[in-house]
Design an enzyme around this catalytic site. Sequence first.
Site, PDB file in Angstrom:
ATOM      1  N   TYR A   1      -7.819  90.939-107.831  1.00 52.41           N
ATOM      2  CA  TYR A   1      -7.299  91.462-106.560  1.00 52.41           C
ATOM      3  C   TYR A   1      -6.147  90.538-106.147  1.00 52.41           C
ATOM      4  O   TYR A   1      -6.394  89.441-105.636  1.00 52.41           O
ATOM      5  CB  TYR A   1      -8.405  91.505-105.500  1.00 52.41           C
ATOM      6  CG  TYR A   1      -7.997  91.990-104.128  1.00 52.41           C
ATOM      7  CD1 TYR A   1      -8.934  92.024-103.102  1.00 52.41           C
ATOM      8  CD2 TYR A   1      -6.713  92.441-103.837  1.00 52.41           C
ATOM      9  CE1 TYR A   1      -8.593  92.482-101.827  1.00 52.41           C
ATOM     10  CE2 TYR A   1      -6.357  92.887-102.588  1.00 52.41           C
ATOM     11  CZ  TYR A   1      -7.305  92.922-101.582  1.00 52.41           C
ATOM     12  OH  TYR A   1      -6.962  93.381-100.330  1.00 52.41           O
TER      13      TYR A   1
ATOM     14  N   LYS B   1      -5.627  94.909-109.076  1.00 47.66           N
ATOM     15  CA  LYS B   1      -5.362  95.657-107.847  1.00 47.66           C
ATOM     16  C   LYS B   1      -4.116  94.990-107.280  1.00 47.66           C
ATOM     17  O   LYS B   1      -4.161  93.865-106.791  1.00 47.66           O
ATOM     18  CB  LYS B   1      -6.528  95.529-106.872  1.00 47.66           C
ATOM     19  CG  LYS B   1      -6.272  96.187-105.537  1.00 47.66           C
ATOM     20  CD  LYS B   1      -7.561  96.233-104.753  1.00 47.66           C
ATOM     21  CE  LYS B   1      -7.351  96.759-103.385  1.00 47.66           C
ATOM     22  NZ  LYS B   1      -6.590  95.862-102.510  1.00 47.66           N
TER      23      LYS B   1
END
Length: 289
Positions: free
Chosen positions: A133, A161
């Site tokens: 992330y 992400k």
Amino acid sequence: MKGIITALITPFNEDGTINEEGLREVVRYNLDVMKVNGLYVGGSTSESFLMDEESKRQLFKIVKDEIDVDTKLIAQIGALNIEEAVRLGKEAKELGYDALSAITPYYYKFSFQEIKAYYKRLTDDTDHPMIIYSNPAFTGAQFSVEDYGELLALPNVIGVKYTDTDLAKLGNLKESHPEKVFFSGADEMLLPFAISGADGAIGSTYNLLGEDARTIYEAVQKSDLETARRVQSHMNKVIDFLLEGGVYSSIKYVFKQKGIDAGYMKFPFRELTDEEKKNADNILEIIEK
Ligand SMILES: CC(=O)N[C@@H]([C@@H](O)[C@H](O)[C@H](O)CO)[C@@H](O)CC(=O)C(=O)O
């Protein structure tokens, strides 16, 4: 793992505990009405960085228990404390989550080597698919294409992400690592992300706009840019309103307008003011246009 994945909100009770009934209703809405391809549980939108370990454990359990359709589940287990992140990762894996995700360690200005060591330990100890992330605006951790390449080379790392606005870098990453998955983290830019090669998107507004997001993503796959542009423009009008009072609290307010008990924010996040609620009343109308 592709398509539109909702970053799930967490309904809280006024005392800060999880409102289980409300959480189940929000999951059902995402599965039955938005029909999204997956749920990203425990991320920024879940306010998980304000939650203690036991509450995060409870969150992962309740969401998994509510799933009765084929949908992908990703557990964001990232925490500054690596031992907590490993414990939560192992438990989410046991529960049957398809993948884990972890925010890059933040607050202290870690070197790239320290961040890489963090993911190496986390992925070795949990031994489950991992989505990095990356959120440079919130964490300060900025990676070059080469840096991303080193993280993507770690065993178990399946993708990123990518909550960044550098689309040239995204295109470069997808070209250099076609076998990895890259998810957009900016809902306002779903269209350009999809055109730049993103395999899908993870975002907060998909709790309410997941259908629109699927239309955009699917239209891009069919090169129907007219539809994609029209729907993205509609989505962004709604997102502008949601951002006014704070996107998470606005999403919860709109859910309440729909009769879904999306609960309170987690302290110190505040609730919408009466003025902001008045503005938010327009949102339902625009969404349904
Ligand atoms: C900081 C933040 O909440 N970003 C959202 C976006 O979906 C964002 O809310 C949206 O683009 C509206 O600005 C996601 O990238 C966050 C996310 O997926 C998560 O909950 O981890």
